[in-house]
Motif scaffolding. Structure first.
Motif, PDB file in Angstrom:
ATOM      1  N   LEU A 175      42.950  42.437  37.810  1.00 24.91           N
ATOM      2  CA  LEU A 175      42.490  43.130  39.005  1.00 24.91           C
ATOM      3  C   LEU A 175      43.286  42.571  40.178  1.00 24.91           C
ATOM      4  N   PHE A 176      44.337  43.291  40.586  1.00 23.72           N
ATOM      5  CA  PHE A 176      45.207  42.807  41.640  1.00 23.72           C
ATOM      6  C   PHE A 176      44.655  43.188  43.013  1.00 23.72           C
ATOM      7  N   VAL A 177      45.409  42.912  44.048  1.00 23.00           N
ATOM      8  CA  VAL A 177      44.910  43.033  45.415  1.00 23.00           C
ATOM      9  C   VAL A 177      44.307  44.405  45.692  1.00 23.00           C
ATOM     10  N   GLU A 178      45.035  45.463  45.422  1.00 25.25           N
ATOM     11  CA  GLU A 178      44.523  46.803  45.697  1.00 25.25           C
ATOM     12  C   GLU A 178      43.300  47.107  44.846  1.00 25.25           C
TER      13      GLU A 178
ATOM     14  N   LYS B 133      40.270  45.601  46.483  1.00 24.21           N
ATOM     15  CA  LYS B 133      39.855  46.391  47.634  1.00 24.21           C
ATOM     16  C   LYS B 133      39.080  47.630  47.196  1.00 24.21           C
ATOM     17  N   GLN B 134      39.589  48.315  46.187  1.00 22.01           N
ATOM     18  CA  GLN B 134      38.912  49.506  45.684  1.00 22.01           C
ATOM     19  C   GLN B 134      37.554  49.148  45.088  1.00 22.01           C
ATOM     20  N   CYS B 135      37.506  48.030  44.369  1.00 21.93           N
ATOM     21  CA  CYS B 135      36.257  47.575  43.743  1.00 21.93           C
ATOM     22  C   CYS B 135      35.197  47.292  44.793  1.00 21.93           C
ATOM     23  N   LEU B 136      35.539  46.479  45.781  1.00 22.44           N
ATOM     24  CA  LEU B 136      34.544  46.015  46.743  1.00 22.44           C
ATOM     25  C   LEU B 136      34.195  47.076  47.785  1.00 22.44           C
ATOM     26  N   GLU B 137      35.118  47.984  48.049  1.00 20.21           N
ATOM     27  CA  GLU B 137      34.802  49.077  48.979  1.00 20.21           C
ATOM     28  C   GLU B 137      33.718  49.983  48.404  1.00 20.21           C
ATOM     29  N   LYS B 138      33.634  50.054  47.081  1.00 20.10           N
ATOM     30  CA  LYS B 138      32.602  50.879  46.444  1.00 20.10           C
ATOM     31  C   LYS B 138      31.202  50.324  46.688  1.00 20.10           C
TER      32      LYS B 138
ATOM     33  N   ASP C 156      37.680  45.346  34.837  1.00 22.35           N
ATOM     34  CA  ASP C 156      36.366  45.941  35.051  1.00 22.35           C
ATOM     35  C   ASP C 156      35.276  44.878  35.056  1.00 22.35           C
ATOM     36  N   ARG C 157      35.436  43.821  34.263  1.00 21.35           N
ATOM     37  CA  ARG C 157      34.447  42.744  34.243  1.00 21.35           C
ATOM     38  C   ARG C 157      34.522  41.902  35.516  1.00 21.35           C
ATOM     39  N   GLN C 158      35.731  41.695  36.026  1.00 22.06           N
ATOM     40  CA  GLN C 158      35.868  40.984  37.296  1.00 22.06           C
ATOM     41  C   GLN C 158      35.129  41.720  38.400  1.00 22.06           C
ATOM     42  N   CYS C 159      35.376  43.015  38.484  1.00 22.18           N
ATOM     43  CA  CYS C 159      34.757  43.834  39.520  1.00 22.18           C
ATOM     44  C   CYS C 159      33.238  43.818  39.391  1.00 22.18           C
ATOM     45  N   LYS C 160      32.734  44.024  38.206  1.00 22.07           N
ATOM     46  CA  LYS C 160      31.284  44.073  37.993  1.00 22.07           C
ATOM     47  C   LYS C 160      30.632  42.730  38.286  1.00 22.07           C
TER      48      LYS C 160
END
Length: 221
Positions: free
Chosen positions: A174-177, A180-185, A133-137
């Motif tokens: 945070l793997f490949v999928e 993708k889910q993170c950045l598509e948001k 979650d921290r990687q995505c944020k």
């Protein structure tokens, strides 16, 4: 002020020990082998792809011993800044790479960097130390905040499922999928692609077949 609980303390101790044993002055940096060649090739390819240019501002997240910062500065004559968690790494960078701005801390927030003031962000083999979650944020929010419109992000050497645990036997990755889910948001704020490094660059650290990179461009307003 930065939050220091996001980075694994066990990893930090290992890296500080490598620095104390001369790692930053060697071809291995904070790694356990010589990785300078693949890192230079990857950065050169990314620089050509993203149009790195003289006078741009590049920010290196998780700078380690500052090798990326040094190459960004010497190769493209950019203004370079960065963040690094290890105190030994910060000290080495401050002594060896000039003039740069290097800040200590885990870098999960970057309040000292104003909005839309950075042209390019690099981070190699570093973000995976954070929880998913921290990687995505960090990438989708904080990096996008400080990037200028048209700015770029290179997230290199992300481990895949072949690396199941970290040095303490745990990994929340945070793997490949997940990327993708993170950045598509983020919607139309950015464009991105996730690539296997060995296929895209022709080389990667340790020759790992399935390490991957995330390439992001912040859309123009």
């Amino acid at each position: 002020t930065v939050e220091t609980g996001a980075f694994d303390r066990g990893d930090n101790e290992i890296y500080e020990k490598r620095i104390a044993n001369g790692g930053c002055s060697s071809q291995r940096g904070l790694w356990h082998g010589d990785v300078m060649c693949p890192q230079q090739i990857k950065l050169l390819a990314v620089g050509l792809l993203f149009g790195y240019s003289r006078g741009h501002h590049a920010f290196d997240w998780g700078a380690g011993c500052g090798h990326m910062m040094h190459w960004l500065q010497r190769g493209w004559d950019m203004h370079v800044s960065g963040s690094e968690y290890t105190q030994g790494g910060v000290k080495f960078i401050a002594e060896q790479t000039n003039p740069v701005t290097i800040c200590s801390g885990d870098g999960t927030t970057l309040p000292h960097i104003p909005d839309e003031t950075v042209d390019h962000i690099t981070t190699n083999a570093a973000i995976h130390h954070l929880s998913s979650d921290r990687q995505c944020k960090l990438v989708s929010e904080e990096f996008m905040r400080i990037l200028k419109p048209g700015g770029t992000v290179f997230v290199g050497w992300q481990p895949t499922l072949e690396v199941k645990t970290d040095l303490n036997g745990e990994m929340d990755q945070l793997f490949v999928e997940g990327w993708k889910q993170c950045l598509e948001k983020a919607g139309d704020r950015l464009l991105f692609v996730v690539v296997v490094e060995k296929e895209f660059f022709g080389i990667t650290e340790y020759g790992r077949e399935q390490s991957y990179a995330v390439l992001v461009v912040k859309n123009l307003k």
